[in-house]
Design a protein around this motif. Structure first.
Motif, PDB file in Angstrom:
ATOM      1  N   UNK A 164     -16.390 -71.016 126.297  1.00 43.34           N
ATOM      2  CA  UNK A 164     -16.380 -71.468 127.687  1.00 43.34           C
ATOM      3  C   UNK A 164     -14.987 -71.204 128.233  1.00 43.34           C
ATOM      4  N   UNK A 165     -14.880 -70.453 129.326  1.00 44.42           N
ATOM      5  CA  UNK A 165     -13.546 -70.141 129.858  1.00 44.42           C
ATOM      6  C   UNK A 165     -12.910 -71.365 130.523  1.00 44.42           C
ATOM      7  N   UNK A 166     -11.609 -71.305 130.661  1.00 44.46           N
ATOM      8  CA  UNK A 166     -10.898 -72.361 131.388  1.00 44.46           C
ATOM      9  C   UNK A 166     -11.416 -72.400 132.826  1.00 44.46           C
ATOM     10  N   UNK A 167     -11.432 -73.586 133.395  1.00 38.36           N
ATOM     11  CA  UNK A 167     -11.875 -73.735 134.774  1.00 38.36           C
ATOM     12  C   UNK A 167     -11.064 -74.850 135.410  1.00 38.36           C
ATOM     13  N   UNK A 168     -10.956 -74.849 136.751  1.00 42.32           N
ATOM     14  CA  UNK A 168     -10.165 -75.876 137.418  1.00 42.32           C
ATOM     15  C   UNK A 168     -10.814 -77.254 137.285  1.00 42.32           C
ATOM     16  N   UNK A 169      -9.977 -78.245 137.171  1.00 43.40           N
ATOM     17  CA  UNK A 169     -10.457 -79.613 137.010  1.00 43.40           C
ATOM     18  C   UNK A 169     -11.359 -80.040 138.158  1.00 43.40           C
ATOM     19  N   UNK A 170     -11.128 -79.513 139.354  1.00 44.53           N
ATOM     20  CA  UNK A 170     -11.955 -79.900 140.521  1.00 44.53           C
ATOM     21  C   UNK A 170     -13.439 -79.600 140.282  1.00 44.53           C
ATOM     22  N   UNK A 171     -13.763 -78.639 139.390  1.00 48.23           N
ATOM     23  CA  UNK A 171     -15.160 -78.338 139.096  1.00 48.23           C
ATOM     24  C   UNK A 171     -15.816 -79.457 138.279  1.00 48.23           C
ATOM     25  N   UNK A 172     -15.018 -80.218 137.543  1.00 47.01           N
ATOM     26  CA  UNK A 172     -15.521 -81.328 136.740  1.00 47.01           C
ATOM     27  C   UNK A 172     -15.421 -82.661 137.497  1.00 47.01           C
ATOM     28  N   UNK A 173     -14.577 -82.684 138.495  1.00 50.37           N
ATOM     29  CA  UNK A 173     -14.316 -83.889 139.284  1.00 50.37           C
ATOM     30  C   UNK A 173     -15.619 -84.468 139.827  1.00 50.37           C
ATOM     31  N   UNK A 174     -15.600 -85.680 140.258  1.00 51.35           N
ATOM     32  CA  UNK A 174     -16.760 -86.417 140.782  1.00 51.35           C
ATOM     33  C   UNK A 174     -17.741 -86.779 139.669  1.00 51.35           C
ATOM     34  N   UNK A 175     -17.196 -87.133 138.523  1.00 53.69           N
ATOM     35  CA  UNK A 175     -17.977 -87.666 137.399  1.00 53.69           C
ATOM     36  C   UNK A 175     -19.061 -86.729 136.895  1.00 53.69           C
ATOM     37  N   UNK A 176     -18.786 -85.430 136.971  1.00 54.39           N
ATOM     38  CA  UNK A 176     -19.712 -84.469 136.369  1.00 54.39           C
ATOM     39  C   UNK A 176     -19.488 -84.475 134.860  1.00 54.39           C
ATOM     40  N   UNK A 177     -20.533 -84.140 134.106  1.00 56.09           N
ATOM     41  CA  UNK A 177     -20.496 -84.216 132.646  1.00 56.09           C
ATOM     42  C   UNK A 177     -20.996 -82.914 132.035  1.00 56.09           C
ATOM     43  N   UNK A 178     -20.403 -82.544 130.894  1.00 60.32           N
ATOM     44  CA  UNK A 178     -20.888 -81.410 130.095  1.00 60.32           C
ATOM     45  C   UNK A 178     -21.347 -81.977 128.762  1.00 60.32           C
ATOM     46  N   UNK A 179     -22.564 -81.603 128.335  1.00 65.38           N
ATOM     47  CA  UNK A 179     -23.130 -82.074 127.061  1.00 65.38           C
ATOM     48  C   UNK A 179     -23.653 -80.910 126.261  1.00 65.38           C
ATOM     49  N   UNK A 180     -23.728 -81.089 124.969  1.00 66.22           N
ATOM     50  CA  UNK A 180     -24.424 -80.125 124.126  1.00 66.22           C
ATOM     51  C   UNK A 180     -25.586 -80.829 123.444  1.00 66.22           C
ATOM     52  N   UNK A 181     -26.559 -80.046 123.037  1.00 67.45           N
ATOM     53  CA  UNK A 181     -27.694 -80.567 122.288  1.00 67.45           C
ATOM     54  C   UNK A 181     -27.688 -79.837 120.955  1.00 67.45           C
ATOM     55  N   UNK A 182     -27.477 -80.582 119.881  1.00 62.70           N
ATOM     56  CA  UNK A 182     -27.377 -79.945 118.573  1.00 62.70           C
ATOM     57  C   UNK A 182     -28.727 -79.811 117.895  1.00 62.70           C
ATOM     58  N   UNK A 183     -29.504 -80.838 117.915  1.00 64.06           N
ATOM     59  CA  UNK A 183     -30.769 -80.833 117.185  1.00 64.06           C
ATOM     60  C   UNK A 183     -31.774 -81.708 117.895  1.00 64.06           C
ATOM     61  N   UNK A 184     -33.030 -81.428 117.630  1.00 63.81           N
ATOM     62  CA  UNK A 184     -34.091 -82.327 118.041  1.00 63.81           C
ATOM     63  C   UNK A 184     -34.544 -83.085 116.799  1.00 63.81           C
ATOM     64  N   UNK A 185     -35.004 -84.272 117.006  1.00 63.60           N
ATOM     65  CA  UNK A 185     -35.447 -85.088 115.873  1.00 63.60           C
ATOM     66  C   UNK A 185     -36.949 -84.904 115.647  1.00 63.60           C
ATOM     67  N   UNK A 186     -37.421 -85.418 114.541  1.00 62.41           N
ATOM     68  CA  UNK A 186     -38.867 -85.399 114.294  1.00 62.41           C
ATOM     69  C   UNK A 186     -39.602 -86.166 115.386  1.00 62.41           C
ATOM     70  N   UNK A 187     -39.013 -87.268 115.827  1.00 60.60           N
ATOM     71  CA  UNK A 187     -39.628 -88.051 116.897  1.00 60.60           C
ATOM     72  C   UNK A 187     -39.709 -87.237 118.187  1.00 60.60           C
ATOM     73  N   UNK A 188     -38.655 -86.466 118.497  1.00 62.31           N
ATOM     74  CA  UNK A 188     -38.707 -85.582 119.667  1.00 62.31           C
ATOM     75  C   UNK A 188     -39.893 -84.635 119.548  1.00 62.31           C
ATOM     76  N   UNK A 189     -40.080 -84.066 118.363  1.00 66.22           N
ATOM     77  CA  UNK A 189     -41.190 -83.149 118.116  1.00 66.22           C
ATOM     78  C   UNK A 189     -42.533 -83.827 118.298  1.00 66.22           C
ATOM     79  N   UNK A 190     -42.680 -85.011 117.755  1.00 62.31           N
ATOM     80  CA  UNK A 190     -43.940 -85.758 117.905  1.00 62.31           C
ATOM     81  C   UNK A 190     -44.243 -86.026 119.379  1.00 62.31           C
ATOM     82  N   UNK A 191     -43.215 -86.458 120.123  1.00 63.17           N
ATOM     83  CA  UNK A 191     -43.411 -86.761 121.540  1.00 63.17           C
ATOM     84  C   UNK A 191     -43.800 -85.509 122.321  1.00 63.17           C
TER      85      UNK A 191
END
Length: 162
Positions: free
Chosen positions: A92-119
């Motif tokens: 992910x390249x560097x970016x200005x803080x103003x792009x994250x400002x206003x309580x924006x969030x970045x998340x990753x998803x590593x795995x799904x669980x067996x329960x996720x699969x069942x649902x």
């Protein structure tokens, strides 16, 4: 949704079933993927560097392209979330803080669980989820990978072992 292929076309169907609006971002000029997204209920489809018609609540990045993270942040509403949904992603390249400002969030998803699969398996027939696939003989696996890497494959690639 950034990168409208195998995973996104399934997630889009579930999201539409839940009453959500879908905005699909593809590679520039990938009109086939944009039309595919619209056919599954996307209210808008365009290039990853286009601006959608309204700020987004969230963005899921399926494409393994780190450059999409700052692009997605810039089209989020205040408090919006960018989810990096791939197993791998380029830096992910560097970016200005103003792009994250206003309580924006970045998340990753590593795995799904067996329960996720069942649902999901419980929900899929009620949506109903329909998958789009293109089959390849096992000896053409490299062709399938090449087409996937170069954006020439909209459906999920399935290798046949026969």
């Amino acid at each position: 949704m950034y990168g409208f292929g195998a995973a996104a076309h399934i997630v889009a169907q579930v999201a539409r079933h839940q009453g959500r609006e879908i905005f699909a971002f593809t590679r520039r000029g990938d009109l086939a993927a944009q039309e595919f997204a619209r056919s599954l209920g996307a209210v808008w489809a365009g290039s990853a560097d286009d601006t959608p018609p309204a700020p987004l609540d969230a963005a899921i990045i399926f494409a393994p392209v780190g450059d999409l993270v700052p692009a997605a942040l810039r089209v989020l509403r205040k408090g919006g979330v960018v989810v990096c949904g791939g197993i791998h992603m380029s830096d992910i390249p560097a970016f200005p803080y103003r792009d994250l400002w206003h309580e924006r969030t970045i998340r990753s998803v590593a795995n799904l669980t067996r329960q996720d699969g069942r649902e999901f398996l419980d929900l899929a027939p009620r949506v109903p989820v329909r998958t789009a696939t293109e089959t390849f003989p096992l000896e053409h696996a490299n062709e399938a990978l090449d087409r996937l890497r170069h954006g020439r494959l909209t459906e999920a690639a399935v290798l046949l072992l026969e």
